[in-house]
Scaffold this motif. Structure first.
Motif, PDB file in Angstrom:
ATOM      1  N   VAL A 215       0.796  -1.104   0.726  1.00 43.44           N
ATOM      2  CA  VAL A 215      -0.015   0.179  -0.265  1.00 43.44           C
ATOM      3  C   VAL A 215       0.837   1.476   0.117  1.00 43.44           C
ATOM      4  CG1 VAL A 215      -1.397   1.419   1.325  1.00 43.44           C
ATOM      5  CG2 VAL A 215      -1.834  -0.910   0.911  1.00 43.44           C
ATOM      6  N   VAL A 219      -0.125   2.509  -3.671  1.00 43.70           N
ATOM      7  CA  VAL A 219      -1.076   2.590  -2.651  1.00 43.70           C
ATOM      8  C   VAL A 219      -2.208   2.064  -4.342  1.00 43.70           C
ATOM      9  CG1 VAL A 219      -3.015   4.975  -3.103  1.00 43.70           C
ATOM     10  CG2 VAL A 219      -0.614   4.763  -3.632  1.00 43.70           C
ATOM     11  N   GLN A 250     -10.439   7.855  -0.227  1.00 37.68           N
ATOM     12  CA  GLN A 250     -10.151   8.798  -1.405  1.00 37.68           C
ATOM     13  C   GLN A 250     -10.843   8.219  -2.992  1.00 37.68           C
ATOM     14  OE1 GLN A 250      -6.707   5.917  -3.191  1.00 37.68           O
ATOM     15  NE2 GLN A 250      -5.936   6.221  -2.075  1.00 37.68           N
TER      16      GLN A 250
END
Length: 474
Positions: A215, A219, A250
């Protein structure tokens, strides 16, 4: 001396911390498991060895005391005095002597010189002198341990028997070797088992670590696979929930940016068009715009700048995950409502705003509450026809705002407080779709709620409910 010891101890502790910090978690678990098993096996082995040794000695002592009592009963002293050589008992690995006192001198029968001097000590003399009834001790002869037992055999007389413990020591040596080998094998097996358990048990942790690194690097918020129902599975589930929350955040951020760009584009385009038109008129050297046209363009520019300013303010307020923390204060909601109504009345003359309010004390942020109430009133005024009425009431901590507009379609009601949501009819009117979102934010910030009821052709009623001053804002 004490300072030197403390420095040495601190150095050792720091060295151990550095050493253990460089270990992986699996190695630390394996080392701790091995150390715990080694300590346990050491204690168990020591207990077994001491217990077996004690049992051997106790059994030998009971046997020798029993034989000594039998020797006293058989009057071995008389037999030895009659010519029986005690050395004949050497075949049984037993040494026997009868000690007698004579004017304070201990005499051996038949000759004390034939009996090792190591077996005649203070305990045996005390038994012969009548100070003790019996004695048991261990003595060494040429490196071989002997158990020496003395019992009273008569007045001023003691029967002393010594027996080799070589066979017992040999058995104890074998037991010691067996215990050492068993303990070493147990420690090795424990180390391997601890490593295997730690490696397999920490596999979900390694998977979580790899997912976290993935991550941070890419991402990529793809959830990881969860298996089982133990604590590690719950940790994995919580991690997946965190990834889902990050993904939703997000998505909201991207949607906010996209919607904000779309909403900002319209007033900016119109503003740029008007400015370019005025610039072209000025550059011609002669006035090409009439006074009314100039006022119309300037009024349009002011309206667009005001709309842009309101939109930027709404975006700043709603873009935060958490609103700015202002110190809440006690205030009368009726006063806040009066300020909001006064502000809205200055901006409109075509709609009548009627107010019926009673006092209601709350603890909150006056700026945020005034902005939320103003947005409710602006929304009602916008949808009311010219000459219409907006009914505003405050009772029991509930502000209700009713308009005479066309009403809200049932399909739009669930989304009316969403950011940037605008119904098909609302897209032809000024606005950004953020006003009612701020109303909802203000209500939730103060522990209340915002609701709406509407019917097509009958107008809409928005309510803002707030708890009394005894409840703290959330």
């Amino acid at each position: 001396m004490t300072r030197t010891y403390q420095r040495a101890r601190d150095l050792v502790l720091r060295g151990l911390r550095r050493f253990t910090n460089r270990m992986s978690l699996a190695i630390r678990v394996a080392v701790l498991t091995t150390a715990a098993v080694a300590l346990t096996l050491t204690l168990v082995s020591a207990t077994i060895f001491v217990t077996v040794r004690s049992e051997f000695e106790s059994s030998l002592d009971e046997s020798m005391l029993s034989r000594s009592e039998a020797g006293v009963t058989a009057d071995l002293g008389t037999l030895f005095a009659g010519g029986v050589d005690p050395a004949a008992l050497a075949l049984t690995d037993i040494k026997v002597i009868v000690l007698r006192t004579g004017r304070g001198v201990l005499l051996g029968t038949p000759a004390i010189s034939n009996f090792p001097v190591q077996f005649i000590g203070l305990p045996e003399r005390q038994v012969a002198l009548g100070q003790k009834s019996e004695s048991v001790r261990t003595a060494s002869l040429q490196g071989t341990p002997y158990r020496v037992v003395a019992v009273r055999s008569g007045p001023g007389e003691a029967l002393v028997i010594a027996q080799s413990m070589e066979s017992i020591e040999a058995a104890l040596d074998r037991l010691q070797i067996i215990l050492l080998l068993t303990s070493a094998a147990g420690v090795a097996i424990a180390g391997l088992a601890g490593w295997a358990v730690a490696a397999n048990g920490l596999r979900p942790v390694r998977r979580l670590t790899a997912a976290t690194e993935r991550v941070a690097r890419t991402v990529d918020l793809t959830p990881i696979t969860v298996s089982g129902t133990d604590e590690l599975a719950r940790l994995s589930t919580s991690f997946n929930a965190m990834l889902a929350a990050l993904d939703a955040a997000q998505t909201r951020e991207r949607q906010l940016i996209a919607d904000a760009g779309h909403e900002l584009r319209t007033p900016l385009t119109s503003l740029r068009t008007n400015i370019e038109l005025m610039g072209q008129a000025t550059a011609q050297g002669q006035r090409s715009l009439s006074e009314s046209e100039h006022r119309e363009i300037m009024g349009d520019v002011r309206a667009q700048v005001e709309e842009l300013t309101n939109l930027v303010g709404d975006l700043v307020e709603l873009a935060r995950d958490e609103p700015v923390r202002r110190d809440p204060e006690p205030l009368d909601l009726a006063d806040v409502l009066d300020l909001a109504v006064s502000r809205v009345r200055l901006r409109t003359s075509e709609v009548v705003v009627e107010v019926a309010a009673e006092s209601w004390m709350v603890v909150g942020e006056p700026q945020l509450l005034e902005r939320g109430i103003t947005n409710l009133l602006d929304n009602a005024v916008k949808w009311s026809p010219p000459g219409g009425r907006v009914q505003v009431a405050l009772s029991g901590g509930v502000i209700s705002v009713s308009d005479e507009g066309p009403g809200i379609d049932p399909g739009d009601l669930p989304h009316i407080f969403d950011r940037f949501y605008r119904s098909q009819e609302a897209r032809t009117l000024p606005g950004s779709g953020l006003g009612l979102s701020i109303v909802k934010r203000a209500a939730e910030r103060h522990g209340g709620r915002a609701d709406v009821e509407s019917a097509i052709g009958e107008g809409s009623t928005f309510t803002l409910s707030l708890p009394a001053a005894s409840a703290e804002p959330t």
